[in-house]
Design a protein around this motif. Structure first.
Motif, PDB file in Angstrom:
ATOM      1  N   GLU A   1      76.208 -76.429  97.474  1.00  0.00           N
ATOM      2  CA  GLU A   1      76.881 -76.194  96.211  1.00  0.00           C
ATOM      3  C   GLU A   1      78.037 -75.231  96.432  1.00  0.00           C
ATOM      4  O   GLU A   1      78.120 -74.568  97.467  1.00  0.00           O
ATOM      5  CB  GLU A   1      75.922 -75.618  95.171  1.00  0.00           C
ATOM      6  N   SER A   2      78.896 -75.174  95.472  1.00  0.00           N
ATOM      7  CA  SER A   2      80.022 -74.236  95.541  1.00  0.00           C
ATOM      8  C   SER A   2      79.539 -72.846  95.156  1.00  0.00           C
ATOM      9  O   SER A   2      78.777 -72.697  94.189  1.00  0.00           O
ATOM     10  CB  SER A   2      81.143 -74.680  94.589  1.00  0.00           C
ATOM     11  N   LEU A   3      79.965 -71.859  95.929  1.00  0.00           N
ATOM     12  CA  LEU A   3      79.654 -70.476  95.589  1.00  0.00           C
ATOM     13  C   LEU A   3      80.527 -69.556  96.438  1.00  0.00           C
ATOM     14  O   LEU A   3      80.945 -69.932  97.543  1.00  0.00           O
ATOM     15  CB  LEU A   3      78.179 -70.134  95.818  1.00  0.00           C
ATOM     16  N   PRO A   4      80.808 -68.351  95.939  1.00  0.00           N
ATOM     17  CA  PRO A   4      81.502 -67.376  96.766  1.00  0.00           C
ATOM     18  C   PRO A   4      80.503 -66.717  97.717  1.00  0.00           C
ATOM     19  O   PRO A   4      79.366 -66.422  97.327  1.00  0.00           O
ATOM     20  CB  PRO A   4      82.037 -66.364  95.739  1.00  0.00           C
ATOM     21  N   MET A   5      80.880 -66.525  98.939  1.00  0.00           N
ATOM     22  CA  MET A   5      79.973 -65.932  99.923  1.00  0.00           C
ATOM     23  C   MET A   5      80.790 -65.238 100.992  1.00  0.00           C
ATOM     24  O   MET A   5      82.003 -65.417 101.123  1.00  0.00           O
ATOM     25  CB  MET A   5      79.078 -67.000 100.545  1.00  0.00           C
ATOM     26  N   TYR A   6      80.111 -64.402 101.794  1.00  0.00           N
ATOM     27  CA  TYR A   6      80.640 -64.043 103.104  1.00  0.00           C
ATOM     28  C   TYR A   6      79.516 -64.190 104.116  1.00  0.00           C
ATOM     29  O   TYR A   6      78.332 -64.193 103.758  1.00  0.00           O
ATOM     30  CB  TYR A   6      81.302 -62.666 103.148  1.00  0.00           C
ATOM     31  N   TRP A   7      79.903 -64.364 105.362  1.00  0.00           N
ATOM     32  CA  TRP A   7      78.984 -64.799 106.408  1.00  0.00           C
ATOM     33  C   TRP A   7      79.086 -63.846 107.591  1.00  0.00           C
ATOM     34  O   TRP A   7      80.184 -63.601 108.093  1.00  0.00           O
ATOM     35  CB  TRP A   7      79.383 -66.218 106.814  1.00  0.00           C
ATOM     36  N   LYS A  61      74.740 -51.365 115.181  1.00  0.00           N
ATOM     37  CA  LYS A  61      74.574 -52.778 114.819  1.00  0.00           C
ATOM     38  C   LYS A  61      75.916 -53.502 114.811  1.00  0.00           C
ATOM     39  O   LYS A  61      76.842 -53.106 114.112  1.00  0.00           O
ATOM     40  CB  LYS A  61      73.908 -52.883 113.452  1.00  0.00           C
ATOM     41  N   TYR A  62      75.972 -54.585 115.591  1.00  0.00           N
ATOM     42  CA  TYR A  62      77.178 -55.397 115.698  1.00  0.00           C
ATOM     43  C   TYR A  62      77.249 -56.401 114.558  1.00  0.00           C
ATOM     44  O   TYR A  62      76.283 -57.124 114.280  1.00  0.00           O
ATOM     45  CB  TYR A  62      77.184 -56.144 117.038  1.00  0.00           C
ATOM     46  N   TYR A  63      78.414 -56.439 113.889  1.00  0.00           N
ATOM     47  CA  TYR A  63      78.682 -57.420 112.841  1.00  0.00           C
ATOM     48  C   TYR A  63      80.007 -58.124 113.112  1.00  0.00           C
ATOM     49  O   TYR A  63      80.982 -57.481 113.499  1.00  0.00           O
ATOM     50  CB  TYR A  63      78.838 -56.744 111.471  1.00  0.00           C
ATOM     51  N   LYS A  64      80.019 -59.421 112.875  1.00  0.00           N
ATOM     52  CA  LYS A  64      81.276 -60.160 112.800  1.00  0.00           C
ATOM     53  C   LYS A  64      81.260 -60.912 111.479  1.00  0.00           C
ATOM     54  O   LYS A  64      80.349 -61.713 111.221  1.00  0.00           O
ATOM     55  CB  LYS A  64      81.455 -61.117 113.970  1.00  0.00           C
ATOM     56  N   ARG A  65      82.266 -60.674 110.643  1.00  0.00           N
ATOM     57  CA  ARG A  65      82.252 -61.096 109.248  1.00  0.00           C
ATOM     58  C   ARG A  65      83.370 -62.085 108.950  1.00  0.00           C
ATOM     59  O   ARG A  65      84.519 -61.872 109.334  1.00  0.00           O
ATOM     60  CB  ARG A  65      82.428 -59.855 108.370  1.00  0.00           C
ATOM     61  N   PHE A  66      83.001 -63.183 108.252  1.00  0.00           N
ATOM     62  CA  PHE A  66      83.989 -64.098 107.700  1.00  0.00           C
ATOM     63  C   PHE A  66      83.742 -64.220 106.209  1.00  0.00           C
ATOM     64  O   PHE A  66      82.611 -64.467 105.782  1.00  0.00           O
ATOM     65  CB  PHE A  66      83.911 -65.488 108.331  1.00  0.00           C
TER      66      PHE A  66
END
Length: 336
Positions: free
Chosen positions: A221-227, A306-311
Motif C-alpha cells: 500500500e502507499s504510505l510515507p516511510m523511511y528505511w 550502532k551503524y545506520y544507513k537511512r533512505f
C-alpha cells in the motif's frame, strides 16, 4: 556495486594501514594450526527456543572464530506481533580440543542487525519501528512465507539439535509479511489492525569471516516511510574507534551523539586495539533508490556504536503500492 572481491581487497588494505601486528609467528605453510573448517554451525532446540550458532573462521588466525547467534523469535501479542528469525549477537572465541572458549563477548549486541523500516504516517505517535527486533513481522500468515536454512547449498534439518557441523557457507532465506505498527497515545499502546503493508525477503549468508544480508521490500500500500537499509548493533568491545571512507577517525565514548554523519557514504570501519578485533561494513542500495539518496551515521550510546544507513537521508518517502527496494550489507570481522 563493488564485488565481494574488491570488498575483501579494500578490507586487506584497511588492515595493513590501521592494524597493529599481532607478533604471532605463523608456520611456513601459512596455517597457525591444523586445517579447520571455514564455517561451523550448531543448532539448539529447547522447547520453544531455537538458536543457530554460526562460527566464522578468522582469515589470519585459524583457531579463532567469530560466532554469530541467529535466533527464532515468536511473540504473537498485539504489541510485538512477530514470528521471525534474526541475528542477535556475536562473540570472538578460541577453538581448542573440540570446544570453544569465549575471548571477547558482545561484538554485536541484541538489536536489529539486518533491516527495519519506520512508518512515517505520524512518527510522533507511532509506537515503534517495523520489522525484525521491533516486531510486526510474520513468517506464518501468508502462503509461501517461511524460512529455510542451507549449509553448502543443502537444506539443514532442524527437527532436533545438533553439534558443530563443518561447512564453507551457511545461509538462511526468510520470506515474511510486514504489518501496520500500533500507536502510543498518552503513554498507552493502541493496537493497529495488523494489515499487511509489505513483503520482506531476507537472504543472509555467512562465509569468509563475514555475513552478507540482502533485503528486498515490496510494498502493498502507499504510505510515507523511511528505511534503514543498513543497520548493525556494533558493541563497544569491537568499536572503540572508527571511520568511514573519508578515513577521519573518531573515538566512541557513549556520548549519545550521532557520529560520522554524512550523506552518500557506503563504508564503515571500527576497531578495538586492546581486544584485538575489527570490523568492516560495506552497504549499498541496489534497487529503488541510490546510495547518493542515503545518509549514514553511528549512534554512539552506552549500549553500542550502532551503524545506520537511512533512505531517504532526511524525512520520509511516499512509497506506492507495488514499489520495490533492494539493499545489501556486508559485515566482515577480523582479528588484529
Amino acid at each position: 556495486m563493488k564485488t565481494l572481491y574488491s570488498f575483501a581487497g579494500a578490507f586487506v588494505l584497511f588492515c595493513s594501514c590501521l592494524c597493529s601486528c599481532s607478533g604471532k609467528e605463523v608456520p611456513s605453510n601459512g596455517k597457525e594450526t591444523e586445517d579447520l573448517p571455514e564455517v561451523m554451525v550448531k543448532f539448539i532446540s529447547e522447547g520453544s527456543k531455537e538458536t543457530f550458532q554460526i562460527a566464522l573462521q578468522d582469515e589470519t588466525v585459524p583457531s579463532k572464530y567469530f560466532i554469530v547467534s541467529l535466533n527464532h523469535y515468536k511473540d504473537l501479542s498485539e504489541e510485538k506481533y512477530m514470528n521471525l528469525w534474526r541475528i542477535n549477537g556475536a562473540v570472538l572465541a578460541l577453538w581448542k580440543d573440540g570446544n570453544f572458549t569465549t575471548l571477547v563477548d558482545r561484538l554485536l549486541t541484541d538489536g536489529e542487525n539486518e533491516c527495519v523500516i519506520r512508518d512515517y504516517s505520524d512518527e510522533s505517535t507511532m509506537a515503534d519501528f517495523t520489522g525484525g527486533f521491533h516486531g510486526d513481522e510474520r513468517i506464518d500468515i501468508e502462503e509461501g512465507c517461511g524460512v529455510e536454512f542451507l549449509a553448502d547449498g543443502k537444506p539443514v534439518d532442524t527437527s532436533a539439535s545438533f553439534e558443530w557441523l563443518p561447512c564453507s557457507k551457511f545461509s538462511y532465506r526468510q520470506l515474511s509479511t510486514l504489518h501496520k505498527t500500533g500507536s502510543k497515545i498518552n503513554g498507552s499502546f493502541v493496537a493497529s489492525d495488523h494489515r499487511k503493508i509489505a513483503i520482506h525477503e531476507k537472504v543472509t549468508t555467512f562465509e569468509s569471516s563475514s555475513y552478507a544480508t540482502r533485503n528486498s521490500l515490496t510494498f502493498s500500500e502507499s504510505l510515507p516511510m523511511y528505511w534503514y537499509c543498513g543497520i548493525c548493533c556494533i558493541g563497544h568491545n569491537l568499536a572503540d574507534r572508527g571511520c568511514n571512507e573519508d578515513m577521519k577517525m573518531v573515538t566512541f565514548d557513549s556520548s549519545g551523539d550521532n557520529k560520522l554523519d554524512a550523506e552518500g557514504k557506503c563504508e564503515f570501519y571500527a576497531w578495538h586495539d586492546i581486544n584485538g578485533v575489527e570490523v568492516f561494513i560495506q552497504d549499498h542500495v541496489l534497487e529503488g533508490a541510490t546510495d547518493l539518496q542515503t545518509r549514514s551515521f553511528i549512534w554512539d550510546t552506552a549500549n553500542y556504536a550502532k551503524y545506520y544507513k537511512r533512505f531517504p537521508s532526511r524525512g520520509g518517502y511516499e512509497v506506492s503500492a507495488g514499489e520495490s527496494f533492494v539493499s545489501e550489507m556486508i559485515v566482515k570481522f577480523a582479528v588484529r
